[in-house]
Design a protein around this motif. Structure first.
Motif, PDB file in Angstrom:
ATOM      1  N   HIS A   1      79.141 -21.516 -34.189  1.00 20.28           N
ATOM      2  CA  HIS A   1      80.310 -21.495 -34.147  1.00 20.28           C
ATOM      3  C   HIS A   1      80.954 -21.976 -35.668  1.00 20.28           C
ATOM      4  O   HIS A   1      82.310 -22.203 -35.750  1.00 20.28           O
TER       5      HIS A   1
ATOM      6  N   SER B   1      90.139 -13.786 -26.103  1.00 23.37           N
ATOM      7  CA  SER B   1      89.573 -14.907 -25.072  1.00 23.37           C
ATOM      8  C   SER B   1      90.785 -15.640 -24.824  1.00 23.37           C
ATOM      9  O   SER B   1      90.728 -16.510 -23.565  1.00 23.37           O
TER      10      SER B   1
ATOM     11  N   LEU C   1      77.085 -25.805 -19.229  1.00 24.05           N
ATOM     12  CA  LEU C   1      76.362 -25.169 -20.263  1.00 24.05           C
ATOM     13  C   LEU C   1      74.714 -25.330 -19.724  1.00 24.05           C
ATOM     14  O   LEU C   1      74.144 -24.346 -20.115  1.00 24.05           O
TER      15      LEU C   1
ATOM     16  N   HIS D   1      90.297 -15.265 -30.860  1.00 27.36           N
ATOM     17  CA  HIS D   1      91.516 -14.415 -30.971  1.00 27.36           C
ATOM     18  C   HIS D   1      92.135 -14.358 -29.693  1.00 27.36           C
ATOM     19  O   HIS D   1      91.584 -14.031 -28.705  1.00 27.36           O
TER      20      HIS D   1
END
Ligand code: DDH
Length: 287
Positions: free
Chosen positions: A171, A181, A150, A177
């Motif tokens: 988020h 992903s 990150l 989905h």
């Protein structure tokens, strides 16, 4: 007679507000998608257009809309974003003067506001670029990884730890989905309303590995209906990140204030605005 000069259309605030209103009314109209709104996937389109920015080379970012072209549109991270681009095609047809790059960001701004988030000041000025400006794969975060990754990804764009956490609060919106992903499910119980629930749930729920054939993801122990990605969970595994998660979980106003600032920064990465370009604040349809 005076020579006739060709008329150049210079859009004003009212013209951008008209585009905003058109996107908002399409959001309202096409409510049979996912959890009842295209808003989340439009926010993701704006983020993935912007999040390719590299501050060292000045490449990537929302100026260009290069995801229209296969070399970038086919990156794994962009799977499914054609739904968002297709949603906006009729808007582009109605207002052909706006660039795709400005339209995608305006759609992100509109979606955040219409999903009851903070007002997001907007500046136009992005120009569409051609296929040669497509960015290489791998610039967007990998959900399977943790805090070091990150930091590598977001420091490259020019963000700090606090900004990484504030951005991740997006988020609260939308869902994963499996067909796009590989991951599945929403992060919160109200995925079409922006709140600080993502932070509250991350801190207060008990998370366990989901038992399934798919990629490693967490599920909440009590209802098993919510999810966290390994990259989300990293925000409470890392002490510095966790301190900000705690602040945002405790204070929605602070989250909104910081989210507004950081999303404007994200949406403007690498955009060469003219000095005089003023920020526009659009009126939400609910106001
Ligand atoms: Fe995200 N995101 N995101 N995300 N994101 C997914 C969906 C959505 C990561 C991975 C995924 C941000 C940061 C990260 C939204 C906004 C933002 C999905 C699921 C994955 C995977 C896609 C699918 O299956 O359809 C990772 C990893 C990170 C990170 O490491 C920080 C940020 C910064 C934003 C933002 O907007 C500022 C939104 C909205 C969605 C929901 C999309 C939808 O269709 O619904």
């Amino acid at each position: 007679a005076a020579p006739s000069t060709p008329k150049v259309f210079t859009p004003k605030f009212e013209d951008y507000q008209a585009v905003y209103n058109e996107i908002a009314s399409r959001l309202e109209e096409k409510d049979d998608y996912d959890d009842g709104s295209y808003g989340p996937v439009l926010v993701r389109l704006a983020w993935h257009a912007s999040g390719t920015y590299d501050k060292e080379t000045g490449t990537g970012g929302s100026n260009g809309a290069t995801m229209r072209f296969a070399p970038e549109g086919s990156h794994g991270a962009n799977a499914g974003l054609n739904a968002a681009r297709d949603f906006l095609e009729p808007v582009k047809a109605k207002f052909p003067w706006i660039s795709y790059s400005d339209l995608w960001i305006l759609a992100g701004v509109c979606s955040i506001q219409e999903m009851l988030g903070p007002q997001i000041p907007y500046r136009p000025g992005r120009a569409d670029r051609d296929i040669t400006a497509c960015t290489p794969d791998g610039r967007l975060p990998d959900a399977a990884q943790g805090q070091d990754h990150l930091r590598n990804i977001f420091y490259r764009m020019g963000f700090n730890d606090q900004e990484i956490v504030a951005l991740s609060g997006a988020h609260a919106l939308g869902r994963c989905h499996a067909k796009r992903s590989g991951y599945e499910g929403p992060w919160t119980f109200s995925p079409t309303v922006l709140t600080n629930d993502y932070f509250k749930l991350l801190l207060n729920e008990k998370w366990q590995w989901k038992k399934w054939d798919g990629p490693k993801q967490y599920e909440d122990k009590s209802t098993k209906s919510l999810m966290m990605l390994p990259a989300d969970y990293a925000l409470i595994q890392d002490k510095k990140f966790k301190a900000y998660v705690e602040k945002y979980a405790a204070d929605n106003d602070l989250f909104f204030k910081d989210f507004q600032a950081v999303i404007v920064k994200l949406f403007e990465l690498g955009v060469p605005f003219a000095e005089s370009t003023e920020k526009m604040v659009f009126k939400p349809t609910s106001a």
